[in-house]
Every structure is written in C-alpha cells, then in structure tokens.
Design an enzyme around this catalytic site. Structure first.
Site, mmCIF file in Angstrom:
data_model
loop_
_atom_site.group_PDB
_atom_site.id
_atom_site.type_symbol
_atom_site.label_atom_id
_atom_site.label_comp_id
_atom_site.label_asym_id
_atom_site.label_seq_id
_atom_site.Cartn_x
_atom_site.Cartn_y
_atom_site.Cartn_z
ATOM 1 N NE ARG A 164 -4.144 -1.552 0.174
ATOM 2 C CZ ARG A 164 -4.276 -3.020 0.000
ATOM 3 N NH1 ARG A 164 -3.362 -3.681 -0.524
ATOM 4 N NH2 ARG A 164 -5.388 -3.871 0.167
ATOM 5 C CB SER A 238 -8.601 -1.656 3.906
ATOM 6 O OG SER A 238 -8.952 -3.023 3.614
ATOM 7 C CD GLU A 333 -5.763 0.816 2.224
ATOM 8 O OE1 GLU A 333 -6.415 1.444 1.519
ATOM 9 O OE2 GLU A 333 -5.839 -0.252 2.577
HETATM 10 N N1 EPU Z 1 -10.721 -11.204 10.126
HETATM 11 C C1 EPU Z 1 -11.137 -11.414 11.352
HETATM 12 N N2 EPU Z 1 -12.480 -10.808 11.468
HETATM 13 C C2 EPU Z 1 -13.377 -10.431 10.472
HETATM 14 C C3 EPU Z 1 -12.575 -10.234 9.171
HETATM 15 C C4 EPU Z 1 -11.294 -10.674 8.943
HETATM 16 O O1 EPU Z 1 -10.771 -11.954 12.311
HETATM 17 O O2 EPU Z 1 -14.360 -9.934 10.584
HETATM 18 C C5 EPU Z 1 -9.291 -11.804 10.038
HETATM 19 C C6 EPU Z 1 -9.392 -13.176 9.533
HETATM 20 O O3 EPU Z 1 -8.486 -13.974 10.161
HETATM 21 C C7 EPU Z 1 -8.966 -13.247 8.022
HETATM 22 C C8 EPU Z 1 -8.114 -11.970 7.878
HETATM 23 O O4 EPU Z 1 -8.886 -11.160 8.984
HETATM 24 O O5 EPU Z 1 -8.471 -14.284 7.599
HETATM 25 C C9 EPU Z 1 -8.032 -11.464 6.676
HETATM 26 O O6 EPU Z 1 -8.999 -10.971 6.098
HETATM 27 P P1 EPU Z 1 -9.583 -10.661 4.706
HETATM 28 O O7 EPU Z 1 -8.995 -11.728 3.673
HETATM 29 O O8 EPU Z 1 -11.025 -10.076 4.569
HETATM 30 O O9 EPU Z 1 -8.574 -9.655 4.163
HETATM 31 P P2 EPU Z 1 -7.813 -8.325 5.309
HETATM 32 O O10 EPU Z 1 -6.334 -8.482 5.456
HETATM 33 O O11 EPU Z 1 -8.747 -7.859 6.112
HETATM 34 C C10 EPU Z 1 -6.952 -7.120 2.900
HETATM 35 C C11 EPU Z 1 -7.104 -5.655 2.057
HETATM 36 C C12 EPU Z 1 -8.347 -5.819 1.518
HETATM 37 C C13 EPU Z 1 -8.455 -6.678 0.439
HETATM 38 C C14 EPU Z 1 -8.346 -8.085 1.191
HETATM 39 C C15 EPU Z 1 -8.393 -9.328 0.353
HETATM 40 C C16 EPU Z 1 -5.543 -4.518 3.395
HETATM 41 C C17 EPU Z 1 -5.259 -3.170 4.415
HETATM 42 N N3 EPU Z 1 -6.818 -4.681 2.999
HETATM 43 O O12 EPU Z 1 -7.917 -7.120 3.667
HETATM 44 O O13 EPU Z 1 -7.987 -4.439 0.672
HETATM 45 O O14 EPU Z 1 -9.701 -6.675 -0.350
HETATM 46 O O15 EPU Z 1 -6.961 -8.231 2.020
HETATM 47 O O16 EPU Z 1 -7.227 -9.526 -0.444
HETATM 48 O O17 EPU Z 1 -4.518 -4.762 2.923
HETATM 49 C C18 EPU Z 1 -8.759 -2.134 0.720
HETATM 50 O O18 EPU Z 1 -7.664 -2.009 0.686
HETATM 51 O O19 EPU Z 1 -9.599 -1.161 0.579
HETATM 52 C C19 EPU Z 1 -9.353 -3.502 0.773
HETATM 53 C C20 EPU Z 1 -10.711 -3.839 0.865
#
Ligand code: EPU
Length: 337
Positions: A164, A238, A333
């Site tokens: 990012r 995010s 972010e």
């Molecule tokens: N999780 C929780 N609770 C929740 C949701 C998620 O504990 O309610 C934990 C779980 O362990 C899950 C982990 O968070 O495995 C990761 O969740 P997710 O795969 O939804 O991804 P994220 O890390 O929360 C990132 C990006 C998103 C992107 C997703 C999918 C960042 C800041 N965000 O989110 O990007 O869509 O991965 O690849 O890196 C954005 O930047 O606006 C965005 C949506």
C-alpha cells in the site's frame, strides 16, 4: 474547462461526506491539467487531486482548487503472442478496466476486480487484493509535475512500490499528477486462486477449470459478501493497513493469543487488522450515523449524514484500544484531509 466555485464534494468521495471545495474543475486532457495548475498558481490556491475519491476522509471544507481527473481511454501500445502493453487514462474507473482486460482475454488484473477508484490512483498506493498487487502488472506511468509542469515517465523501480505504498505517498508526495498508466498483461494466464476464499468460492460456483472470467466473478462475489457497497453505505474500503510486527514480538503475543491469525513476510509477521479490531470489541458497533462494519471491521462506515471528524475520532479510539490490548499501532490507509 469549466472552473466551478463552492462545490459540494459529497458526490465525489465514497464516504459520502458533505464538505465543500471553493474551486473545482474536471480535467479530460493533459493540457487541461496544465491549465488548471496555472490557474491555481495565479490564484495562489493549493491544489488537491481527486480520482475516484475512494481513499479519502474529508474533515473540513477545502480552501483549494480540487482537480478531478477524468482523462479517459484504453489504448493498446504493443502486442505479441505472449503479452499486450496497454496505456490507460488516469480517470478510467479501475473495475471497468479490469472487465475490459477480461473481455479481451488479457490476464493479470482479474484478482483485482471490483476495487473502487480510478486507474490513476491505483499505483499511488499499489492497490492489492487476493494475493496480487498492481506492481505485478505495472510497466510505467506518465505524470505532470505540479510546479514546473514538466512531464515525466516513471517505471516500476522509480515508483518504489511497497505494501500500500509508493514514492508518490513518500518522497514525491503531492508533487506529481498521474495522467496515464501503462500495464503489461499476459495472453497465457497463470491463475492465482490460493489466496483467501477464491478456491472455495469457485468450488461453490461449480467451476472445475478456472478462467479469467470465473476468477473475477469469484472475487466479485467474495467482495460483495464482505464489503459494503459505497453506493449504499459510505466507506473507503480498508481504513487501516495490516500491521507487520517483528517475529519475536509476534511469538510473545502468540503465548497470550494462540488463535491469532498471522502471515509471515520479509519484514516479520503480518497480523490482520480486522482480527485486532474484532478482538477489541469494535466489530459492528454503531455510533449515530457512523460505525464499524458488521462483516469486515477494517471498514469504517458512514450510514448517511456522518461527519469526517467523527470518523477520525472513531479511528483514533480504535487505534488506542488496539494499542492498549496488543501493543500494536494501526496506521490508516485512508488519507485525511
Ligand atoms: N478477520 C477477522 N474478522 C473479520 C474479518 C477478517 O478476524 O471480521 C481476519 C481473519 O483472520 C482473516 C483476515 O482477517 O483471515 C484477513 O481478512 P481478509 O481476507 O478479509 O482481508 P484483510 O486483510 O482484512 C486485505 C486488504 C483488502 C483486500 C483483502 C483481500 C488491506 C488493508 N486490506 O484485507 O483491501 O480486499 O485483503 O485480499 O490490506 C482495501 O484496501 O480497501 C481492501 C478492501
């Protein structure tokens, strides 16, 4: 080019915050960009560049010239048996570009389906999702310097992409306006379905052999099920980045929280901010017209009529409680204005 005065920015930011710009202009060509910059200089106005408005939080009226980039066009520059090089106007909608790639069987962008925002904003923060970052399909970009009006081409190395991050968020912050981005896409795809729920979603869809189209549809389905649609509920995706902590610190935390999810990387261990926010009790919490999303706590939301300062305060409260409980500082972010 029509410079407007006293314009509400509500339709131009996905949080739907109602703040004003005292000068506002839509630009459709590089020439327009230069004219707008000259106007700002002559009027002694600071300049703010707006793409899709999907990564900003407005906390005040802007005493500035807001330049909305609407440079369009998708043009093939070179094509071989294996790849295609495409130049895209900074104002094109990112998802429209991804769909264009899929229709033409150009591979590489499909995992990045449905990310809000414009093509010009995509390299700024090296957008990423489902195991892919834009840097993997990026060739170069064209930009105009805000003061000198000089045009410059940046290759991937010049952009210094990180998680990012890019040079346009650090050393060259607020110095250039991106007008065109050039991508390299593959004619023979390598599919990336290992990350997150893509494989499982493809199975649920009854797909045995993945294709660009089916991967894109799976990503769209996952995003729609987890993330609020900014057309219905104001948000900027995010709100925080996922923090990376040193390995030793992670190991000490793991003793207290053995169930903590973790993803090792070159710098240490990445911990999902969503998990940290959920464990501090914020998931789904509503405060008047704003809150923390019920399915993805990394997303802060404006249900309508919310104020940017309230959202900023909520984000600071979340940072404090995550820091108190885990000793980890979350970094936004989203850009605050
Ligand atoms: N999780 C929780 N609770 C929740 C949701 C998620 O504990 O309610 C934990 C779980 O362990 C899950 C982990 O968070 O495995 C990761 O969740 P997710 O795969 O939804 O991804 P994220 O890390 O929360 C990132 C990006 C998103 C992107 C997703 C999918 C960042 C800041 N965000 O989110 O990007 O869509 O991965 O690849 O890196 C954005 O930047 O606006 C965005 C949506």
């Amino acid at each position: 080019m029509n410079i407007q005065e006293n314009i509400s920015l509500q339709p131009f930011n996905t949080f739907g915050i109602d703040k004003k710009a005292n000068f506002f202009v839509k630009v459709k060509t590089e020439d327009d960009v230069k004219k707008a910059l000259v106007f700002a200089k002559e009027s002694k106005l600071p300049v703010f560049i707006l793409g899709g408005g999907s990564n900003i939080l407005l906390t005040k009226d802007l005493d500035a010239l807001v330049i909305k980039i609407e440079i369009s066009g998708i043009k093939v520059l070179e094509e071989s048996e294996d790849e295609v090089i495409v130049e895209v106007g900074a104002g094109e909608n990112w998802h429209t570009f991804v769909l264009h790639c899929i229709e033409n069987d150009w591979a590489g962008a499909e995992n990045l389906s449905l990310i809000p925002g414009t093509v010009g904003a995509s390299p700024m923060q090296n957008i990423g999702a489902y195991g892919i970052e834009i840097k993997e399909i990026f060739k170069s970009l064209h930009a105009i310097h805000r003061d000198t009006l000089h045009e410059k081409t940046f290759d991937a190395q010049d952009c210094r992409f990180g998680y990012r991050e890019s040079v346009f968020k650090s050393d060259l912050k607020d110095q250039y306006i991106i007008t065109k981005v050039v991508f390299i896409l593959k004619k023979k795809p390598t599919f990336h379905i290992e990350y997150g729920a893509i494989k499982q979603t493809l199975e649920e869809m009854g797909i045995e052999e993945p294709s660009l189209r089916s991967i894109s549809q799976a990503v769209i389905q996952i995003r729609l099920s987890k993330l609020p649609d900014p057309k219905e509920i104001g948000n900027a995706g995010s709100f925080f980045k996922n923090p990376t902590v040193p390995l030793e610190f992670f190991e000490s935390l793991k003793k207290t929280y053995p169930e903590m999810p973790s993803f090792p990387n070159e710098q240490g261990v990445k911990i999902p901010a969503a998990w940290l926010i959920e464990k501090t009790g914020w998931k789904g919490k509503t405060f008047g017209s704003i809150g923390v999303h019920k399915n993805q706590p990394l997303v802060l939301v404006n249900y309508g009529g919310g104020d940017g300062n309230e959202i900023k305060l909520l984000s600071e409260n979340i940072q404090q409680s995550v820091f108190r409980k885990f000793g980890i500082m979350l970094h936004p972010e989203v850009n605050f204005l």
